[in-house]
Design an enzyme around this catalytic site. Structure first.
Site: not given
Length: 174
Positions: A11, A13
């Site tokens: 991922d 952020d």
């Protein structure tokens, strides 16, 4: 114990970079502590790495695709190169199959890497990241942050305190 993954998807952020909600400014990109070392270790070991990221700010009209591309380019300059990028620009209401927790981005990334999803791991900071991994048939590791809900941590099969420990878990360490 299953065999180690042949690729790791992250991922963006809150996992690779400090989360700045709806960030359209590449100047605000800052690596999460340890991210560069973990990525260097995986690359040294010949493990492809990629990014799977929900960017609903595009669908909400808060960011342009160009702003997201500029931030991704800053991430790539700071922590890359990445073997694959997958981005979902849709809002949750759209009901697309690419937005995590749906499996679309993980499936596309695995296909682009020439791998079966079972050969891929996903590391993220919220439940949607590990749910997307599971929905795709990949392994997921949750690295909780301040935004991770306790229920997400409780529901995750694999939980690690940081990125290094997440990778250690995938390779059979503790």
């Amino acid at each position: 114990m299953p065999s180690p993954p042949r690729a790791v998807l992250f991922d963006r952020d809150g996992t690779l970079i400090v989360d700045v909600p709806y960030n359209g400014d590449p100047e605000l990109v800052q690596a999460v502590p340890g991210a560069a070392d973990v990525l260097a270790r995986l690359r040294r070991d010949g493990i492809p790495v990629g990014v799977v990221t929900n960017q609903s700010g595009i669908g909400r009209g808060l960011l342009s695709a160009g702003q997201v591309e500029a931030v991704n380019a800053a991430v790539d300059a700071l922590l890359g190169p990445f073997d694959v990028w997958e981005i979902c620009p849709h809002t949750p209401e759209r009901g697309c199959i690419c937005r995590k927790p749906m499996p679309g981005m993980v499936l596309r990334a695995a296909r682009r890497l020439g791998l079966d999803p079972a050969e891929v791991a996903v590391i993220g900071d919220i439940g949607a990241d590990v749910q997307a991994a599971a929905a795709a048939g990949a392994r997921g590791v949750l690295v909780p942050t301040a935004v991770t809900r306790p229920a997400e941590t409780a529901a995750a099969d694999l939980v690690a305190a940081d990125l290094r420990k997440a990778v250690d878990l995938l390779w059979g360490g503790a």
